[in-house]
Write a protein that holds these residues in place. Structure first.
Motif, short mmCIF file in Angstrom:
data_model
loop_
_atom_site.label_atom_id
_atom_site.label_comp_id
_atom_site.label_asym_id
_atom_site.label_seq_id
_atom_site.Cartn_x
_atom_site.Cartn_y
_atom_site.Cartn_z
N LYS B 53 0.86 -1.20 0.00
CA LYS B 53 0.00 0.00 0.00
C LYS B 53 0.89 1.24 0.00
O LYS B 53 1.98 1.24 0.58
N ILE B 62 -0.97 13.45 -3.60
CA ILE B 62 -1.78 12.46 -4.33
C ILE B 62 -1.19 12.14 -5.71
O ILE B 62 -1.11 10.97 -6.10
N LEU B 66 -0.08 8.48 -6.65
CA LEU B 66 -0.91 7.72 -7.60
C LEU B 66 -0.06 7.11 -8.71
O LEU B 66 -0.24 5.95 -9.08
N MET B 67 0.91 7.88 -9.21
CA MET B 67 1.74 7.36 -10.30
C MET B 67 2.64 6.23 -9.80
O MET B 67 2.91 5.29 -10.54
N GLY B 69 1.82 4.21 -7.31
CA GLY B 69 0.89 3.09 -7.11
C GLY B 69 0.52 2.40 -8.41
O GLY B 69 0.35 1.18 -8.45
N LEU B 70 0.41 3.19 -9.47
CA LEU B 70 0.08 2.60 -10.77
C LEU B 70 1.18 1.64 -11.21
O LEU B 70 0.90 0.54 -11.70
N ASP B 73 1.52 -1.28 -8.82
CA ASP B 73 0.24 -2.00 -8.82
C ASP B 73 -0.29 -2.26 -7.40
O ASP B 73 -0.63 -3.40 -7.04
N VAL B 74 -0.30 -1.20 -6.61
CA VAL B 74 -0.86 -1.28 -5.26
C VAL B 74 -1.81 -0.09 -5.04
O VAL B 74 -1.67 0.95 -5.70
N PRO B 75 -2.76 -0.23 -4.11
CA PRO B 75 -3.67 0.88 -3.83
C PRO B 75 -2.95 2.05 -3.17
O PRO B 75 -1.93 1.88 -2.51
N VAL B 76 -3.51 3.24 -3.37
CA VAL B 76 -2.99 4.47 -2.79
C VAL B 76 -4.05 5.01 -1.82
O VAL B 76 -5.22 5.12 -2.18
N ILE B 77 -3.63 5.32 -0.60
CA ILE B 77 -4.55 5.89 0.39
C ILE B 77 -4.10 7.32 0.67
O ILE B 77 -2.92 7.55 0.92
N PHE B 78 -5.03 8.26 0.61
CA PHE B 78 -4.63 9.60 1.04
C PHE B 78 -5.26 9.92 2.38
O PHE B 78 -6.46 9.79 2.57
N MET B 113 -8.59 0.56 5.95
CA MET B 113 -7.70 0.60 4.79
C MET B 113 -6.33 -0.03 5.05
O MET B 113 -5.61 -0.36 4.11
#
Lengths: 195, 195
Positions: B53, B62, B66-67, B69-70, B73-78, B113
């Motif tokens: 994560k 963010i 996000l980039m 995480g893309l 390949d994992v979720p992004v939590i803000f 989360m």
């Protein structure tokens, strides 16, 4: 958009007849792969509109806006909800009332970021009563830039914002239109209504 | 990171000996292509850390998060800076004092989360006195998850946050370390200091 609707059905939580919580992939935790697909979809729908800038509002609009900007190869501007000490007073502003948070916020964008020759795509996560989108639209128009349309991830079709804004002539593309949240379930509008 | 440092030299505005404004590509307007390169760089530096994560803080964290995480390949939590009505009280929280804004904010992440088995990469736009990063680190540790390290876009090397946090054993990777903003110019630390 099928992938988005499936995600909403699987992970969305209906908190009331009007509130849909999508905190696992859009509003708190973000699913980057889904955001990329959303970006591709917005980019495809607006590919012939001559977009030069994308404008969204912090915070939940940033992820779909960024992915759209990456594909269209244009900068992304996020309107701030209040002034920051590192922003000068050189601002375009609009006031937005949030029914969810029951408060008004000034949203602002630096005048340096938008110019008369810009063609702007507005992006936001939700469209319900339309206050945020109207505010964004007003703010961009103050710069003299043209607004080509709006890309919305989830529209609450049972609220009036989308209808009003389309009636005023703005092109609004929503990737999922929720027709009803009654009885704890999510019912989408037919795809043809999406156009 | 050469592309980032060139962008800072070209577009960064030195407002004082301690304040660097990068509103044209990071904190207000976002350059999506640069964010993609930043995401690739963070992903490369942490590719063997077993990240599950990414956790950042709204709003400027963010885009780089996000980039990253893309690519991983994992979720992004803000983390949110205050409670929203659509978040329940089921929260991990920490208090963060911002010297820039001269105010304290509670930052929070839903307990749903983060889990004990998670390995978390923290991402933020700036590291100066380290308050935000310490808050994020505290907050994630409350969940029982492991923090593998932090990825910072711009570190102010002349402030003490980075030194303190590294001394406490957290791996911190900064893509540009600013050594000085004196006399209106940006001086970067040598690349070897970046490690």
């Amino acid at each position: 958009m099928k992938m988005l609707k499936e995600k909403i059905q699987k992970e969305g939580i209906v908190l009331s007849d009007t509130v849909l919580k999508v905190d696992t992939f859009l509003n708190h935790q973000i699913d980057p792969q889904l955001m990329q697909e959303i970006g591709k979809e917005f980019a495809a729908r607006f590919k012939d509109a001559g977009i030069t800038k994308i404008v969204t509002i912090e915070s939940s609009g940033i992820a779909p806006a960024l992915m759209t900007g990456l594909i269209l190869d244009v900068p992304v501007i996020f309107a701030r909800k209040r002034k920051s000490l590192t922003l000068s007073d050189n601002l375009l502003t609009a006031t937005v009332y949030s029914f969810t948070k029951q408060e008004s916020n000034d949203i602002s964008v630096s005048k340096d970021m938008l110019h008369e020759e810009d063609v702007v795509l507005l992006i936001d996560d939700f469209l319900a009563n339309g206050q945020a989108l109207k505010g964004l639209n007003d703010l961009v128009k103050q710069s003299g830039a043209q607004v080509a349309g709006a890309g919305i991830v989830i529209e609450k079709g049972f609220q009036t914002g989308g209808k009003e804004i389309r009636a005023n002539g703005l092109r609004v593309e929503s990737l999922a239109i929720v027709e009803s949240l009654v009885n704890g379930g999510v019912v989408f509008a037919e795809e043809s209504v999406n156009k």
